[in-house]
Write a protein that holds these residues in place. Structure first.
Motif, PDB file in Angstrom:
ATOM      1  N   MET A   1       0.796  -1.013   0.136  1.00 50.56           N
ATOM      2  CA  MET A   1       0.071  -0.016   0.028  1.00 50.56           C
ATOM      3  C   MET A   1       0.812   1.209  -0.062  1.00 50.56           C
ATOM      4  SD  MET A   1      -3.034   0.646   2.609  1.00 50.56           S
ATOM      5  CE  MET A   1      -4.171   2.036   2.536  1.00 50.56           C
ATOM      6  N   THR A   2       0.654   2.097  -0.993  1.00 47.63           N
ATOM      7  CA  THR A   2       1.284   3.447  -0.974  1.00 47.63           C
ATOM      8  C   THR A   2       0.535   4.410  -0.388  1.00 47.63           C
ATOM      9  OG1 THR A   2       2.106   2.740  -3.037  1.00 47.63           O
ATOM     10  CG2 THR A   2       2.369   4.989  -2.560  1.00 47.63           C
ATOM     11  N   PRO A   3       1.089   5.338   0.841  1.00 45.04           N
ATOM     12  CA  PRO A   3       0.420   6.269   1.522  1.00 45.04           C
ATOM     13  C   PRO A   3      -0.120   7.199   0.339  1.00 45.04           C
ATOM     14  CG  PRO A   3       2.390   5.739   2.401  1.00 45.04           C
ATOM     15  CD  PRO A   3       2.568   5.133   1.129  1.00 45.04           C
ATOM     16  N   GLY A   4      -1.474   7.650   0.628  1.00 47.47           N
ATOM     17  CA  GLY A   4      -2.169   8.553   0.027  1.00 47.47           C
ATOM     18  C   GLY A   4      -2.625   7.961  -1.469  1.00 47.47           C
ATOM     19  N   ARG A   5      -2.061   6.812  -1.733  1.00 51.00           N
ATOM     20  CA  ARG A   5      -2.544   6.203  -3.122  1.00 51.00           C
ATOM     21  C   ARG A   5      -3.517   5.102  -3.102  1.00 51.00           C
ATOM     22  NH1 ARG A   5       1.273   5.444  -7.439  1.00 51.00           N
ATOM     23  NH2 ARG A   5      -0.678   5.057  -8.466  1.00 51.00           N
ATOM     24  N   GLY A   6      -3.603   4.525  -1.938  1.00 54.82           N
ATOM     25  CA  GLY A   6      -4.461   3.258  -1.795  1.00 54.82           C
ATOM     26  C   GLY A   6      -3.587   2.112  -2.123  1.00 54.82           C
ATOM     27  N   THR A   8      -1.857  -0.868  -3.968  1.00 48.13           N
ATOM     28  CA  THR A   8      -1.226  -0.602  -5.255  1.00 48.13           C
ATOM     29  C   THR A   8      -0.777  -2.202  -5.688  1.00 48.13           C
ATOM     30  OG1 THR A   8       1.020  -0.143  -4.298  1.00 48.13           O
ATOM     31  CG2 THR A   8      -0.334   1.675  -5.279  1.00 48.13           C
ATOM     32  N   ASN A   9      -0.486  -2.269  -6.991  1.00 46.72           N
ATOM     33  CA  ASN A   9       0.054  -3.562  -7.250  1.00 46.72           C
ATOM     34  C   ASN A   9       1.377  -3.517  -7.476  1.00 46.72           C
ATOM     35  OD1 ASN A   9       0.810  -2.243  -9.654  1.00 46.72           O
ATOM     36  ND2 ASN A   9      -0.868  -2.956 -10.976  1.00 46.72           N
ATOM     37  N   PRO A  10       2.133  -4.604  -7.755  1.00 43.02           N
ATOM     38  CA  PRO A  10       3.713  -4.681  -7.462  1.00 43.02           C
ATOM     39  C   PRO A  10       4.350  -3.515  -8.616  1.00 43.02           C
ATOM     40  CG  PRO A  10       2.874  -6.883  -7.650  1.00 43.02           C
ATOM     41  CD  PRO A  10       1.516  -6.219  -8.014  1.00 43.02           C
ATOM     42  N   GLY A  11       3.492  -3.097  -9.491  1.00 47.04           N
ATOM     43  CA  GLY A  11       4.200  -2.144 -10.324  1.00 47.04           C
ATOM     44  C   GLY A  11       3.967  -0.540  -9.840  1.00 47.04           C
ATOM     45  N   PHE A  20     -10.144  -5.901  -8.050  1.00 51.71           N
ATOM     46  CA  PHE A  20      -9.635  -6.567  -7.126  1.00 51.71           C
ATOM     47  C   PHE A  20     -10.923  -7.554  -6.655  1.00 51.71           C
ATOM     48  CE2 PHE A  20     -10.529  -7.103  -2.265  1.00 51.71           C
ATOM     49  CZ  PHE A  20      -9.494  -7.516  -2.083  1.00 51.71           C
ATOM     50  N   ASN A  21     -12.177  -6.976  -6.884  1.00 48.02           N
ATOM     51  CA  ASN A  21     -13.310  -7.987  -6.678  1.00 48.02           C
ATOM     52  C   ASN A  21     -13.299  -9.335  -7.483  1.00 48.02           C
ATOM     53  OD1 ASN A  21     -14.165  -6.616  -4.260  1.00 48.02           O
ATOM     54  ND2 ASN A  21     -15.654  -5.210  -5.500  1.00 48.02           N
ATOM     55  N   ALA A  22     -13.261  -8.706  -8.944  1.00 46.65           N
ATOM     56  CA  ALA A  22     -13.574  -9.669  -9.904  1.00 46.65           C
ATOM     57  C   ALA A  22     -12.410 -10.744  -9.889  1.00 46.65           C
ATOM     58  CB  ALA A  22     -13.698  -9.114 -11.407  1.00 46.65           C
ATOM     59  N   HIS A  23     -11.135 -10.202  -9.576  1.00 46.79           N
ATOM     60  CA  HIS A  23      -9.953 -11.313  -9.947  1.00 46.79           C
ATOM     61  C   HIS A  23      -9.443 -11.810  -8.732  1.00 46.79           C
ATOM     62  CE1 HIS A  23     -10.429 -10.281 -14.431  1.00 46.79           C
ATOM     63  NE2 HIS A  23     -10.511  -9.219 -13.957  1.00 46.79           N
ATOM     64  N   GLY A  24      -9.489 -11.593  -7.604  1.00 49.80           N
ATOM     65  CA  GLY A  24      -9.090 -11.504  -6.482  1.00 49.80           C
ATOM     66  C   GLY A  24      -9.834 -11.963  -5.304  1.00 49.80           C
ATOM     67  N   CYS A  25     -10.694 -11.096  -4.867  1.00 55.38           N
ATOM     68  CA  CYS A  25     -11.493 -11.279  -3.573  1.00 55.38           C
ATOM     69  C   CYS A  25     -12.658 -12.505  -3.988  1.00 55.38           C
ATOM     70  CB  CYS A  25     -12.232 -10.193  -3.113  1.00 55.38           C
ATOM     71  SG  CYS A  25     -12.869 -10.326  -1.603  1.00 55.38           S
ATOM     72  N   GLN A  26     -13.524 -12.284  -5.084  1.00 56.58           N
ATOM     73  CA  GLN A  26     -14.669 -13.021  -5.221  1.00 56.58           C
ATOM     74  C   GLN A  26     -14.139 -14.575  -5.770  1.00 56.58           C
ATOM     75  OE1 GLN A  26     -16.627 -10.682  -8.037  1.00 56.58           O
ATOM     76  NE2 GLN A  26     -18.232 -10.001  -6.453  1.00 56.58           N
TER      77      GLN A  26
END
Length: 118
Positions: A1-6, A8-11, A20-26
């Motif tokens: 997580m990047t401060p102020g940016r929410g 983030t992915n490895p890039g 996030f919902n469609a490809h990770g959480c769900q």
């Protein structure tokens, strides 16, 4: 997580809620049986109880329960002001009566003895 940016992915790019919902959480929730598997070629059934919304709610509740200030939580959540945070999350804030009693007890110390009269 990047401060102020929410989140983030490895890039270093923002992870969008829908991705996030469609490809990770769900898929993870379906794999453990909390939500039904998506039909072939279709999306998972969306629900506010699962996914990014639930994760944000959990994050805010943990911070508030731990005593973090509403102002700080508001900033972390990306809300425009603390009033927004209070409107959304006030029900998660612990009862302040006991916390207030403990604060006064700490100041008065063990020498304070309550006199209930004769």
């Amino acid at each position: 997580m990047t401060p102020g940016r929410g989140v983030t992915n490895p890039g270093g790019r923002i992870v969008w809620r829908s991705n996030f919902n469609a490809h990770g959480c769900q898929p993870a929730l379906a794999s453990i049986g909390l939500i039904p598997e998506a039909e072939e070629g279709k999306r998972y059934v969306s629900s506010r109880e699962h996914g990014m919304h639930a994760l944000r709610h959990f994050y805010a509740s943990v911070l508030l329960d731990s005593g973090e200030s509403v102002k700080a939580v508001s900033e972390y959540m990306g809300h425009a002001d603390p009033a927004m945070t209070l409107r959304v999350y006030a029900h998660l804030m612990p009862n302040s009566r006991e916390r207030s009693r403990r604060a006064v007890d700490r100041v008065l110390g063990p020498s304070y003895v309550e006199d209930h009269g004769p």
